[in-house]
Design a protein around this motif. Structure first.
Motif, short mmCIF file in Angstrom:
data_model
loop_
_atom_site.label_atom_id
_atom_site.label_comp_id
_atom_site.label_asym_id
_atom_site.label_seq_id
_atom_site.Cartn_x
_atom_site.Cartn_y
_atom_site.Cartn_z
N LEU A 594 0.82 -1.21 0.00
CA LEU A 594 0.00 0.00 0.00
C LEU A 594 0.86 1.26 0.00
O LEU A 594 0.49 2.26 -0.61
N ARG A 595 2.00 1.22 0.70
CA ARG A 595 2.92 2.36 0.65
C ARG A 595 3.42 2.59 -0.77
O ARG A 595 3.56 3.73 -1.21
N TRP A 596 3.74 1.51 -1.46
CA TRP A 596 4.15 1.65 -2.85
C TRP A 596 3.03 2.23 -3.69
O TRP A 596 3.27 3.04 -4.59
N LEU A 597 1.80 1.81 -3.42
CA LEU A 597 0.66 2.24 -4.23
C LEU A 597 0.43 3.75 -4.13
O LEU A 597 0.01 4.38 -5.10
N VAL A 598 0.69 4.33 -2.95
CA VAL A 598 0.42 5.76 -2.77
C VAL A 598 1.68 6.60 -2.89
O VAL A 598 1.62 7.83 -2.76
N ALA A 599 2.84 5.96 -3.12
CA ALA A 599 4.08 6.73 -3.24
C ALA A 599 4.02 7.65 -4.46
O ALA A 599 3.58 7.26 -5.54
N ASP A 600 4.46 8.87 -4.28
CA ASP A 600 4.56 9.88 -5.36
C ASP A 600 3.20 10.31 -5.91
O ASP A 600 3.14 10.92 -6.99
N VAL A 601 2.12 10.00 -5.23
CA VAL A 601 0.81 10.49 -5.68
C VAL A 601 0.73 11.98 -5.35
O VAL A 601 0.93 12.38 -4.21
N PRO A 602 0.49 12.83 -6.34
CA PRO A 602 0.47 14.28 -6.08
C PRO A 602 -0.71 14.69 -5.21
O PRO A 602 -1.78 14.06 -5.24
N GLU A 603 -0.51 15.74 -4.45
CA GLU A 603 -1.56 16.31 -3.63
C GLU A 603 -2.11 17.57 -4.30
O GLU A 603 -1.54 18.08 -5.27
N ARG A 604 -3.19 18.06 -3.76
CA ARG A 604 -3.76 19.30 -4.31
C ARG A 604 -2.78 20.45 -4.17
O ARG A 604 -2.66 21.28 -5.08
N ILE A 605 -2.09 20.49 -3.06
CA ILE A 605 -1.04 21.49 -2.86
C ILE A 605 0.28 20.76 -2.93
O ILE A 605 0.66 20.03 -2.01
N ASP A 606 0.98 20.90 -4.04
CA ASP A 606 2.22 20.17 -4.27
C ASP A 606 3.40 21.15 -4.16
O ASP A 606 3.51 22.10 -4.94
N LEU A 607 4.26 20.92 -3.18
CA LEU A 607 5.39 21.80 -2.90
C LEU A 607 6.69 21.10 -3.29
O LEU A 607 6.96 19.98 -2.83
N GLN A 608 7.49 21.75 -4.12
CA GLN A 608 8.76 21.20 -4.57
C GLN A 608 9.86 22.24 -4.37
O GLN A 608 9.63 23.44 -4.54
#
Length: 788
Positions: A594-608
């Motif tokens: 499950l951690r792999w499944l949600v890894a790198d999923v963007p959020e509404r507020i994406d900060l880079q």
């Protein structure tokens, strides 16, 4: 080179002079031809005689040596001195630092080369470290600059003196520019550069952290890997110790390696598990085993510098919580074990939508007279519009955020569905979703970047009739019917070579332990046959039947911005039934998957945080991408950014608040540049509000800067860079001992404003002495050989 020409004042006598010289040549040949001597003696005698005679005839033509030189006081000469911290180093066997030697060159009392250059040129003096700044007399050399922005300084000087008469640029530096990783330096517009290399090429005893890389995986025991590259010079046979500390100064891990060569690169790899979600900071320190604890005391250390022995490390372990929607066609054991597995993971929230009864055909009423609702709800005070009718399936919602979540069943709008980071579909036929929901689920993966995992229940894959549907197109496997008969057997799970490379697919730290674990796993009995794997998909695990034939069991692929997994085994719950150890392994496997499944999923507020390439001061661009509930870019938001430096063991109250500006090139992107003044870790918090002032979301991340590490990346002068710079601009490398000769020669090199000079060669005593020497040598040769 010195540009000059020879001019003959009496050029009209050239033809008679040449004729006379030719006649004398013929006479000498006739005279020596008759002499009884060897041919070699005859040739030498003729040569000396002709050279002396040619010199005298040349003087009769009154030759003038003429050229040009820089007009005194009209040309500019730029003198640039390196003021960075790297000049504080001591070269081997030299009691002076490089900076002290440079200061003596530029400010010492005895310096004839400076006086000579001052007479012929207008001197423009500059210091360069993190920026370029002018100076009156180099008295303010302090060698405390945190960076060496050499490329940026040269471009600034080219722009500043463009179109002005500049004879050259005298550059005192070690050549180790901290902005050399950016775009290549363009030398157009630069005057000839004359580098004066400060320091020598002998190796200096030193340990240095060259590079630190942080990677995040779904491996539960150590989800964060910190890999450090350490260069050891002069430590052959010594033990090098790398120690990792947390923000409060507590030791996290320690590793020791032996340096076997005089110059060697050592690799240290730390596997850590941050105690909390979000951003964490660590401090990496290196030293020899004999110098432990001397990270800040240079006087007690045998190293050239301690500035490159420690580095801050920022680790972003994910903010969470990540919400996953589990949709199932019937209550089953898989959900039970899956839910229990993630109870200890505070970063995963599993929301369940489980069908407990199929819908019945319309007008097939079997309840009491006048009853249209499902008898399953008889006895409950539920008389609203959501009371299931016979022609509607009965759905149970579990672990929802509030009473409204999933009230209408599976989400029908992007706003509802995009609130989740991943979807799990288990034991559910394709007809459960209408056409719009299937297309929405495909966009959820491809556009929103979410994760989708299909489990191997009885109504999954081909049995669920997903072939030719938008959901079937998402899956990494082909669902066409298989003509081979179904196999009923015990299947054993194994990892593929690609699966061994995926940390989230392994449960043990070593290969031997992992193979032992796989051998102890119980066999599975429910398996969904598939026709094949789609191109680009990765087979992570297989199952093997008693006949030794392998079938894909776990397949994954990227789809658009998201990722999709297919687990064809339908009874994973059997894994945890035998004993507590196997149950623990099953729980860990579910959590990592499950951690792999949600890894790198963007959020509404994406900060880079994006480093600016080639910036000597390690400036970063803070990029915030703002999306609405349907993940469409928002271009009218207000983005407030707070940046604070994280100090070891202390709470930093010095917070800088900035407002990001909307990008002209990308809708929904807001950005601002931040320039760190000190090395260490930095934490950034973002708050986004919409046009009416309502908060849309928050985000947090962090990064680390290492100004000293970049400045001291190389302790040897970068001779190759400076030689190439001189060659491209028409200059040359100057040795400090040759500065006096260079000062005398420079006015005669090419300059914008010049004046002519003339020297009569026929008045030079050296010319007549040369002619006389030729005649005397010829006369001595004749006397030696007894010739008349």
């Amino acid at each position: 080179m010195i540009w000059a020409t020879i001019i003959l004042s009496r050029g009209n006598w050239l033809v008679p002079a040449v004729g006379f010289w030719v006649a004398v040549c013929l006479f000498l040949l006739w005279t020596y031809w008759r002499a009884p001597v060897r041919p070699s003696v005859r040739t030498v005698g003729i040569l000396f005689k002709l050279l002396g005679l040619a010199t005298l005839i040349f003087c009769l033509l009154e030759p003038l040596w003429s050229g040009s030189k820089a007009q005194p006081g009209l040309n500019q000469l730029i003198v640039v001195a390196d003021n960075s911290e790297s000049l504080q180093l001591h070269d081997s066997g030299n009691p002076q630092t490089r900076g002290e030697a440079l200061r003596a060159l530029l400010t010492g009392s005895r310096s004839s080369w400076r006086d000579k250059l001052q007479q012929d040129f207008q001197i423009r003096r500059y210091l360069v470290d993190s920026r370029l700044k002018s100076t009156a007399d180099f008295a303010d050399l302090a060698f405390d600059g945190k960076a060496t922005s050499l490329n940026a300084a040269l471009r600034s000087l080219a722009d500043l003196y463009r179109g002005q008469p500049t004879a050259g640029l005298l550059l005192f530096t070690d050549g180790n520019a901290t902005d050399s990783q950016g775009p290549a330096l363009k030398t157009e517009g630069l005057p000839p550069i004359y580098p004066v290399i400060v320091g020598n090429d002998q190796a200096i005893r030193d340990l240095a952290i060259d590079n630190v890389a942080v990677s995040r995986t779904a491996f539960e025991d150590a989800p964060v890997s910190i890999q450090a590259s350490v260069s050891a010079t002069g430590y052959r046979g010594a033990k090098v110790v790398a120690q990792l500390y947390d923000r409060l100064g507590a030791a996290v891990d320690r590793q020791t390696q032996s340096s076997r060569q005089e110059e060697e690169t050592l690799m240290f790899r730390f596997q850590v598990r941050p105690e909390r979600a979000g951003v964490s900071f660590y401090n990496l320190r290196i030293s020899s085993e004999n110098e432990l604890g001397q990270f800040t005391n240079s006087a007690l250390s045998a190293e050239a510098t301690l500035a490159n022995n420690h580095r801050a490390v920022a680790v972003d372990n994910g903010q969470g919580p990540y919400r996953i929607l589990y949709v199932s066609g019937r209550p089953n054991w898989e959900y039970k074990f899956l839910r229990r597995a993630i109870e200890s993971d505070t970063q995963i929230q599993l929301v369940g939508l489980i069908r407990v009864a199929l819908r019945e055909p319309k007008f097939n009423f079997r309840g009491r007279s006048g009853e249209s609702s499902n008898p399953l709800f008889r006895g409950f005070d539920r008389k609203d519009e959501m009371t299931e009718r016979y022609d509607q399936p009965v759905l149970v919602r579990l672990n929802t955020r509030d009473e409204l979540e999933l009230r209408g069943g599976f989400p029908k709008t992007a706003e509802e569905l995009y609130a989740y980071q991943a979807i799990i579909v288990d034991d559910l036929e394709a007809d459960f979703f209408n056409a719009d929901q299937q297309a929405l689920l495909q966009r959820f993966v491809s556009e929103r970047g979410g994760g989708l995992l299909m489990l191997g229940g009885a109504e999954s894959f081909q049995q669920g009739k997903y072939q030719g549907t938008p959901i079937g197109d998402l899956l990494p496997v082909y669902l066409q019917p298989i003509e081979e008969p179904a196999v009923s057997a015990h299947f054993r799970l194994n990892l593929t070579p690609e699966g061994w490379l995926q940390p989230w697919a392994r449960l043990r730290n070593t290969e031997a332990e992992e193979r032992t674990r796989l051998e102890l796993m119980p066999p599975f009995e429910v398996f969904n046959r598939i026709r094949g794997v789609k191109p680009g998909a990765s087979v992570i695990a297989t199952v093997t039947d008693p006949a030794g034939k392998n079938y894909p069991a776990l397949v994954a692929q990227r789809f658009g911005k998201g990722r999709v997994g297919a687990l064809t085994v339908g009874d994973m719950w059997r894994w945890g039934l035998q004993n507590a150890d196997l149950h623990h392994d099953m729980d860990k496997a579910w959590r990592q998957m499950l951690r792999w499944l949600v890894a790198d999923v963007p959020e509404r507020i994406d900060l880079q945080v994006e480093p600016k390439p080639g910036d000597p001061n390690q400036a970063v661009e803070l990029q915030v991408r703002v999306r609405d509930a349907e993940f469409r870019p928002v271009d009218n938001a207000t983005v407030s950014i707070k940046v604070q430096r994280v100090l070891e063991g202390l709470r930093n109250t010095n917070v800088l608040v900035m407002t990001a500006e909307s990008s002209p090139n990308e809708t929904g992107l807001y950005q601002v540049t931040y320039l760190p003044r000190e090395a260490g870790g930095y934490q950034v918090d973002v708050t986004v509000t919409n046009a009416v002032g309502a908060e849309m979301g928050r985000a947090r991340t962090g990064w680390a800067t290492d100004l000293a590490g970049v400045e001291f990346r190389s302790l040897k002068p970068n001779r190759a860079f400076l030689e190439n710079l001189a060659r491209q601009t028409g200059g040359e490398v100057i040795v400090p001992a040759d500065l006096d000769a260079f000062a005398r020669k420079l006015p005669f090199l090419k300059a914008p404003i010049t004046t002519a000079w003339t020297v009569p060669l026929w008045h030079r005593p050296e010319v007549f002495l040369f002619a006389l020497a030729c005649f005397l040598l010829e006369w001595g040769l004749r006397r030696w050989k007894g010739l008349p």
